[in-house]
Structure formats: C-alpha cells, structure tokens
Design a protein around this motif. Sequence first.
Motif, short mmCIF file in Angstrom:
data_model
loop_
_atom_site.label_atom_id
_atom_site.label_comp_id
_atom_site.label_asym_id
_atom_site.label_seq_id
_atom_site.Cartn_x
_atom_site.Cartn_y
_atom_site.Cartn_z
N LYS A 273 29.12 35.23 -9.26
CA LYS A 273 27.92 35.06 -10.08
C LYS A 273 28.06 33.88 -11.03
O LYS A 273 27.40 33.82 -12.06
CB LYS A 273 27.67 36.34 -10.89
CG LYS A 273 27.39 37.58 -10.04
CD LYS A 273 27.15 38.80 -10.91
CE LYS A 273 25.93 38.64 -11.78
NZ LYS A 273 25.66 39.82 -12.62
N ILE B 43 27.83 30.24 -12.84
CA ILE B 43 26.91 29.12 -13.03
C ILE B 43 27.78 27.88 -13.01
O ILE B 43 28.68 27.72 -13.85
CB ILE B 43 26.14 29.21 -14.37
CG1 ILE B 43 25.55 30.62 -14.56
CG2 ILE B 43 25.09 28.14 -14.44
CD1 ILE B 43 24.50 31.00 -13.57
N ILE C 60 29.08 26.54 -3.64
CA ILE C 60 28.12 27.64 -3.48
C ILE C 60 28.34 28.34 -2.15
O ILE C 60 28.21 29.57 -2.06
CB ILE C 60 26.68 27.12 -3.61
CG1 ILE C 60 26.44 26.59 -5.03
CG2 ILE C 60 25.67 28.22 -3.29
CD1 ILE C 60 26.60 27.62 -6.13
N ILE D 10 25.02 30.03 -8.90
CA ILE D 10 23.96 29.07 -9.19
C ILE D 10 24.58 27.74 -9.54
O ILE D 10 25.51 27.66 -10.35
CB ILE D 10 23.06 29.55 -10.34
CG1 ILE D 10 22.31 30.83 -9.95
CG2 ILE D 10 22.07 28.46 -10.76
CD1 ILE D 10 21.52 31.44 -11.09
N TYR D 11 24.07 26.68 -8.93
CA TYR D 11 24.46 25.33 -9.32
C TYR D 11 23.37 24.74 -10.21
O TYR D 11 22.18 24.93 -9.95
CB TYR D 11 24.66 24.41 -8.11
CG TYR D 11 24.76 22.97 -8.55
CD1 TYR D 11 25.96 22.47 -9.05
CD2 TYR D 11 23.63 22.15 -8.55
CE1 TYR D 11 26.03 21.17 -9.52
CE2 TYR D 11 23.71 20.85 -9.03
CZ TYR D 11 24.91 20.36 -9.51
OH TYR D 11 24.97 19.09 -9.99
N MET D 12 23.80 24.00 -11.26
CA MET D 12 22.86 23.28 -12.12
C MET D 12 23.39 21.89 -12.41
O MET D 12 24.59 21.70 -12.63
CB MET D 12 22.65 24.01 -13.45
CG MET D 12 21.91 25.32 -13.35
SD MET D 12 21.59 25.97 -15.01
CE MET D 12 20.79 27.53 -14.60
N SER E 58 18.97 25.47 -19.94
CA SER E 58 18.52 26.83 -19.59
C SER E 58 17.76 27.44 -20.76
O SER E 58 18.20 27.34 -21.91
CB SER E 58 19.72 27.71 -19.24
OG SER E 58 20.38 27.23 -18.09
N ILE F 69 17.28 33.10 -14.52
CA ILE F 69 16.61 32.95 -13.23
C ILE F 69 16.71 34.30 -12.50
O ILE F 69 17.81 34.79 -12.26
CB ILE F 69 17.29 31.85 -12.38
CG1 ILE F 69 17.27 30.52 -13.13
CG2 ILE F 69 16.60 31.71 -11.02
CD1 ILE F 69 18.13 29.44 -12.50
N GLU G 240 18.18 35.37 -6.48
CA GLU G 240 19.55 35.11 -6.02
C GLU G 240 19.60 33.98 -5.01
O GLU G 240 20.44 33.09 -5.09
CB GLU G 240 20.16 36.37 -5.40
CG GLU G 240 21.62 36.17 -4.98
CD GLU G 240 22.23 37.42 -4.38
OE1 GLU G 240 23.47 37.50 -4.33
OE2 GLU G 240 21.48 38.31 -3.95
N SER G 241 18.70 33.98 -4.04
CA SER G 241 18.63 32.92 -3.03
C SER G 241 17.39 32.08 -3.30
O SER G 241 16.27 32.53 -3.05
CB SER G 241 18.57 33.52 -1.61
OG SER G 241 19.72 34.31 -1.35
N VAL H 33 19.04 22.25 -9.03
CA VAL H 33 19.24 23.66 -9.35
C VAL H 33 19.01 24.44 -8.06
O VAL H 33 17.97 24.27 -7.42
CB VAL H 33 18.25 24.17 -10.42
CG1 VAL H 33 18.59 25.61 -10.81
CG2 VAL H 33 18.26 23.28 -11.66
N GLY I 37 20.49 28.37 -5.96
CA GLY I 37 21.41 29.49 -5.98
C GLY I 37 21.38 30.28 -4.68
O GLY I 37 20.31 30.46 -4.09
#
Length: 386
Positions: A97, A99, A205, A211-213, A219, A223, A226-227, A241, A243
Amino acid sequence: MLQIVWVSSPGSWVLKEPDCHHDGKQTSWKCGFVRTIIQHPCPTHDPRMFKKIQICLCFFFVLGILYEISLLASCCFSYMPMSKRFLTPEQVLNLGKSIIFLETTERLEPPPLVSCSVESAARIYQDRPIILFMKGLKNDTALELNSSYAGFSLLSSMKNVFIFPLQMETIFQETPLLQWYMQVVPEQEKNWVHVSSDASRLALIWKYGGIYMDTDVISIRPIPKESFLAAQKSQFSSNGVFGFPAHHKFIWDCMENFVLKYNGNIWGNQGPLLMTRMLKAICNLTDFKGTEDHSCQNISFLNPQRFYPIPYPAWGRYYEVWDKSPDFNHSYALHLWNFMNHNQKGVVAGSNTLAEKLYKAYCPTTYKDLIQNAELRDFTRSEDAA
C-alpha cells in the motif's frame, strides 16, 4: 536485495541490536538479565527458585517477541519513529500500500515542491508508508538530519516517510525492463532522467503495488480507487499518478510495450503516451462529461478534475493571486506541472498565491521550514554581510 539507506531521527544512521559487548556502553535488558543470573547463580538444591528463574526467562522471552511484533505493527499502522527499528525496502514495499515517489537526478536536497509533495502524502495517508527513492543516495551515503540538507532532514523526521537509494538494476530484476536497462547507454539518452523514472515507476508498482505520484503532486484527500489511471484530458492518460495492486497484467503489458516501442528521443513516449496507447488497446475511450469517471476492464480512468483541474497550458495560475481560490472539491491531488516551470517559479512567503495557500494547508512543515525560515535565514545572512 535492495540495501536500505534511510534516516528517521537525529543521530540514528545505523542501528544494531544492542548486545553485551557494544563498546561497554548500552546493554540490552536480555544481556543484563542473563548477566545477573550468571553473577548470582541460584543454589541448585532449591528447585522452587530454579523454576521461578525458568518462568522469568520464559516471560522475558515472550515479552521480547511481542516487542518485535509491536515494532512491525507500529510501522504498518501507526508508524512509530524508525529510530526504534530499521526496515528494508522489501519489508516496507511488501505491505502493498505504499505511496511511491522517485528522484532520478543526483541531487540529495529535495526542493520545497518535492518536500511538499511527500509531506502532503504523509499527512493524507497516515496509515500507509510514503517512500521516496533517490538516485543520488548511495548505500554508503551518511547524511545527518541536522546537516545543510534541510529538505532531506525534514522528510526523514516524518514517522511514515522512508527514504531509500534508487537502485535501478535491482528494481528491474524479473521484469521485461532488465534487458533494456542493461543495453541502454544513459549518456546517449536525450531524456534519461524522465525515461528512467518512467521505467522505475512501472517496475515498482508491478512488483509491490501501491500508488505512484510525481514529486510535483500535492495530495489533498485520499484516492478511493486501487486500480486507476489519471486522465490528463479526455482520451489521454498521464503517468504522473497511477495505482495498481502488485502483478497487475496492465502494468506488465506496459513494461513489455515500453521495451517493444522504445524511443527515448520522443518525450513522453515511455510515459503518458505509453499509458494512453495501452489503455486504448483494451478500452473504448470517450470524452468525459462533467466530473464523472470512466471504468474499463476493472481499471478506473479518473476524470481530469481529480488531479489536473488546472490544465498544463494554464500551469502558471498556481503561482498567481486569485480573487477567490478554487475549492478543488472534486480533486484528490493537484499536479503543479513543474516540468513547465522553466523559470523556476517558487512559493514566496506572504505572496498570497494559490501555491502558497496550498503549501500552508497541505504541507505546513515544508512551508515553515523551507519557505519562511529559509527567507529569514537569507535575510539574516544579507544583514550580516552588510
């Protein structure tokens, strides 16, 4: 295996389990208890006393195990300061999970916008690990929290923020990207900083999920998907962004296409253009209406309002004063388009720009330490010089 280089609190660069011979200084409770028994042995003819000692030993043994479990639990949920315990990248990432942020330049000092992005995520996702991978950080790099790297120190002190070295060859193992990485010549690549970032985010990922940002994304609320992919505009996906859970087929297909269609001379070909062409291959994309999201193949294609309420042609509006600031009620995060910021516009204390208001609201520590205090230090230096 990835090697951890992460700092969490002042003076804690390497932690080891304390033992009975640690320079004659700190001694663990385990060693102290055992030493006491050795120095003061109980009479062997007293079985009751011997049984009591056995019970005490068992008690402390169980207590030690529970303590270790509590440390892991604290890292997973409440994120106790990591001076109490070091975790490897795999241990953090395997929570699934995370980030994830990437810094693919060699710089070690996160500028204010990077710091704000990471801090805002740490505040919004307090029950999740926030990871910043830095290419310039090596396994033998030892940075003190009170060093001149103010941004590094600030982020390292946050309880759920982890900073690791970015080791691309390790990250690309067991992915289609490894062969490409072993053959490419970074010095000959026109857009290597961006291309290597595009590849790294896909591999991370794919392997671990989360999640990639981008490091210019602030933020503002969680969010709920999930997908997901983030639409930059109708029928066009960003890769700033996104995920997915670990081992999602879409990400694997993206990595394969990354290699098959590789062209490092075209900016975005391995990033937003890649995501868009892969999404179009499985979905019939249509224009967005209002603030609705689209969904296809169990992938949410999120409305541009979620992350790009101010489109890139108007990126400068973030650094302007608004008569009435937007509420961004339909957004999860805000992309500040730093790639467009060629003149390096920044947040200035007291300017009352939209960006300053965002810093104050969502990354107040960054605002205080890297904006207000930095300006004060600069002013003090100029006064001293005069």
